[in-house]
Design a protein around this motif. Sequence first.
Motif, PDB file in Angstrom:
ATOM      1  N   TYR A 155       0.851  -1.260   0.060  1.00 49.56           N
ATOM      2  CA  TYR A 155      -0.038   0.023   0.082  1.00 49.56           C
ATOM      3  C   TYR A 155       0.864   1.365   0.044  1.00 49.56           C
ATOM      4  CZ  TYR A 155      -3.523   3.327   1.232  1.00 49.56           C
ATOM      5  OH  TYR A 155      -4.322   4.486   1.307  1.00 49.56           O
ATOM      6  N   VAL A 156       0.589   2.355  -0.871  1.00 49.32           N
ATOM      7  CA  VAL A 156       1.323   3.405  -1.054  1.00 49.32           C
ATOM      8  C   VAL A 156       0.681   4.694  -0.288  1.00 49.32           C
ATOM      9  CG1 VAL A 156       2.462   5.084  -2.478  1.00 49.32           C
ATOM     10  CG2 VAL A 156       2.393   2.770  -3.249  1.00 49.32           C
ATOM     11  N   VAL A 184       2.945  -1.181 -14.376  1.00 47.37           N
ATOM     12  CA  VAL A 184       1.752  -0.503 -13.770  1.00 47.37           C
ATOM     13  C   VAL A 184       2.126   0.556 -12.875  1.00 47.37           C
ATOM     14  CG1 VAL A 184      -0.462  -0.762 -12.572  1.00 47.37           C
ATOM     15  CG2 VAL A 184       0.477  -2.627 -13.829  1.00 47.37           C
ATOM     16  N   LYS A 185       1.526   1.694 -13.065  1.00 47.17           N
ATOM     17  CA  LYS A 185       2.003   2.945 -12.084  1.00 47.17           C
ATOM     18  C   LYS A 185       1.191   2.772 -10.904  1.00 47.17           C
ATOM     19  CE  LYS A 185       2.453   6.336 -15.998  1.00 47.17           C
ATOM     20  NZ  LYS A 185       2.058   7.377 -16.452  1.00 47.17           N
ATOM     21  N   LEU A 186       2.012   3.371  -9.843  1.00 50.41           N
ATOM     22  CA  LEU A 186       1.376   3.134  -8.222  1.00 50.41           C
ATOM     23  C   LEU A 186       1.611   4.847  -7.849  1.00 50.41           C
ATOM     24  CD1 LEU A 186       2.821   0.136  -6.591  1.00 50.41           C
ATOM     25  CD2 LEU A 186       0.527   0.612  -7.630  1.00 50.41           C
ATOM     26  N   PRO A 223      -0.241   7.508  -4.349  1.00 48.24           N
ATOM     27  CA  PRO A 223      -0.728   7.559  -3.057  1.00 48.24           C
ATOM     28  C   PRO A 223      -2.279   6.920  -3.174  1.00 48.24           C
ATOM     29  CG  PRO A 223       0.519   9.324  -3.192  1.00 48.24           C
ATOM     30  CD  PRO A 223       0.404   8.606  -4.523  1.00 48.24           C
ATOM     31  N   GLY A 224      -2.607   6.015  -2.313  1.00 50.83           N
ATOM     32  CA  GLY A 224      -3.857   5.240  -2.261  1.00 50.83           C
ATOM     33  C   GLY A 224      -4.146   3.908  -3.134  1.00 50.83           C
ATOM     34  N   CYS A 225      -3.029   3.478  -3.743  1.00 53.37           N
ATOM     35  CA  CYS A 225      -2.985   2.450  -4.441  1.00 53.37           C
ATOM     36  C   CYS A 225      -2.687   1.093  -3.624  1.00 53.37           C
ATOM     37  CB  CYS A 225      -2.167   2.483  -5.606  1.00 53.37           C
ATOM     38  SG  CYS A 225      -2.635   3.603  -6.881  1.00 53.37           S
ATOM     39  N   LEU A 226      -3.236   0.096  -3.742  1.00 50.16           N
ATOM     40  CA  LEU A 226      -2.786  -1.110  -3.119  1.00 50.16           C
ATOM     41  C   LEU A 226      -2.443  -2.166  -4.337  1.00 50.16           C
ATOM     42  CD1 LEU A 226      -3.816  -2.955   0.148  1.00 50.16           C
ATOM     43  CD2 LEU A 226      -3.781  -4.262  -2.039  1.00 50.16           C
ATOM     44  N   PHE A 227      -1.125  -2.686  -4.166  1.00 51.95           N
ATOM     45  CA  PHE A 227      -0.919  -3.801  -5.250  1.00 51.95           C
ATOM     46  C   PHE A 227      -0.826  -5.202  -4.528  1.00 51.95           C
ATOM     47  CE2 PHE A 227       0.962  -5.659  -8.628  1.00 51.95           C
ATOM     48  CZ  PHE A 227       0.810  -4.906  -9.905  1.00 51.95           C
ATOM     49  N   PHE A 228      -1.268  -6.084  -5.235  1.00 57.13           N
ATOM     50  CA  PHE A 228      -0.932  -7.619  -4.412  1.00 57.13           C
ATOM     51  C   PHE A 228      -0.265  -8.406  -5.571  1.00 57.13           C
ATOM     52  CE2 PHE A 228      -4.793  -7.815  -7.076  1.00 57.13           C
ATOM     53  CZ  PHE A 228      -4.709  -9.065  -7.753  1.00 57.13           C
ATOM     54  N   VAL A 280      -4.029  -4.398  -9.276  1.00 53.71           N
ATOM     55  CA  VAL A 280      -3.857  -3.232  -8.574  1.00 53.71           C
ATOM     56  C   VAL A 280      -5.124  -2.659  -8.114  1.00 53.71           C
ATOM     57  CG1 VAL A 280      -3.640  -1.510 -10.424  1.00 53.71           C
ATOM     58  CG2 VAL A 280      -2.608  -0.688  -8.326  1.00 53.71           C
ATOM     59  N   PHE A 281      -5.558  -2.090  -6.852  1.00 54.08           N
ATOM     60  CA  PHE A 281      -6.805  -1.296  -6.521  1.00 54.08           C
ATOM     61  C   PHE A 281      -6.057   0.070  -6.402  1.00 54.08           C
ATOM     62  CE2 PHE A 281      -7.253  -5.802  -4.868  1.00 54.08           C
ATOM     63  CZ  PHE A 281      -8.553  -5.691  -5.107  1.00 54.08           C
ATOM     64  N   GLU A 282      -7.030   1.067  -7.082  1.00 56.52           N
ATOM     65  CA  GLU A 282      -6.524   2.554  -7.166  1.00 56.52           C
ATOM     66  C   GLU A 282      -7.618   3.246  -6.388  1.00 56.52           C
ATOM     67  OE1 GLU A 282      -4.374   3.001 -11.124  1.00 56.52           O
ATOM     68  OE2 GLU A 282      -6.277   1.984 -11.662  1.00 56.52           O
ATOM     69  N   GLY A 283      -7.324   4.433  -6.125  1.00 54.88           N
ATOM     70  CA  GLY A 283      -8.186   5.233  -5.682  1.00 54.88           C
ATOM     71  C   GLY A 283      -8.850   4.875  -4.158  1.00 54.88           C
TER      72      GLY A 283
END
Length: 287
Positions: free
Chosen positions: A40-41, A55-57, A59-64, A122-125
């Motif tokens: 999580y950023v 993939v860009k990351l 703030p507010g992004c979670l990558f698995f 990725v989960f964004e926003g």
Amino acid sequence: MRILNYMNLYSHPVQLSFLKDRTDEFVEVYHAHQGMELLYVHEGNSQVIVNQQIVKLAPGCLFFFRPFQLHRIQLKLGPGSRYIRSLFVFEPSKLDEYLAPFASLRSFFHRLWKEPLEQAQVFEGLPQEAFLSLFDSYRERIANTQPELQLEEEMLFLISLLHQLKPFEAPQQRKDPLQLRSSSIAERVMGWVEQHYMDEFDLRQLADDIHLTPNHVSAAFRQKAGTSITEYLTARRIRQACWLLKMSDLSIQEVGQAIGLTNSSYFCNLFKKHVGLSPNRYRHSVG
């Protein structure tokens, strides 16, 4: 450059790192973990190279990341910017046991863990205040819990995190191939490597296959991925060698041949350089 960083989860199946400022100590390296990883950023911009995609990351992004999934994170920071992230690595089979009473949440976790990927990982926003509140609450609870209850608290945190993440899952629909964005040169190269890492590398053949000149493809890959094609190929080969050493009965020489390195001495030296252990010692290591 150390390519692989297998976090040892045998002694304890969960490793949690909350709100860590990595700006000054960050090292861009291809790596993979034995367990599943949630990143999580909080602050800073970066990009992830994984699954033949970039993939860009933000703030507010979670990558698995899935177990043993090779990836590389690159920072894209402006002057005065910081990179602050939370990182959670865990053995998915252990979390799966704790999720048994929660059928819907368990199904969601299985989609992240092992179902065919239909979109970026990725989960964004995500709502930053809500996730920060969750992290702060459990960071304090876990820090103050008794050792014999630590695993239970950590699993409760991961369950709560999944519960908060689940509403942001994108619809599970496969996009029409005609609507997919065209791949960048770097992603086309990574796709080619995935098909040919077990063969002797030929830059001219790669360039011909994606209809570019060798100089163009090398420069474009380095500009986008921040690394050379050879470094990426080596990372992919070493990751496969690690898997074969742990999961097969192939000899050391056969493992080298299976990843396109027919010279056994060269393979052993390359493996030790990037993993820190000889192939034989790695095969018999606990982690």
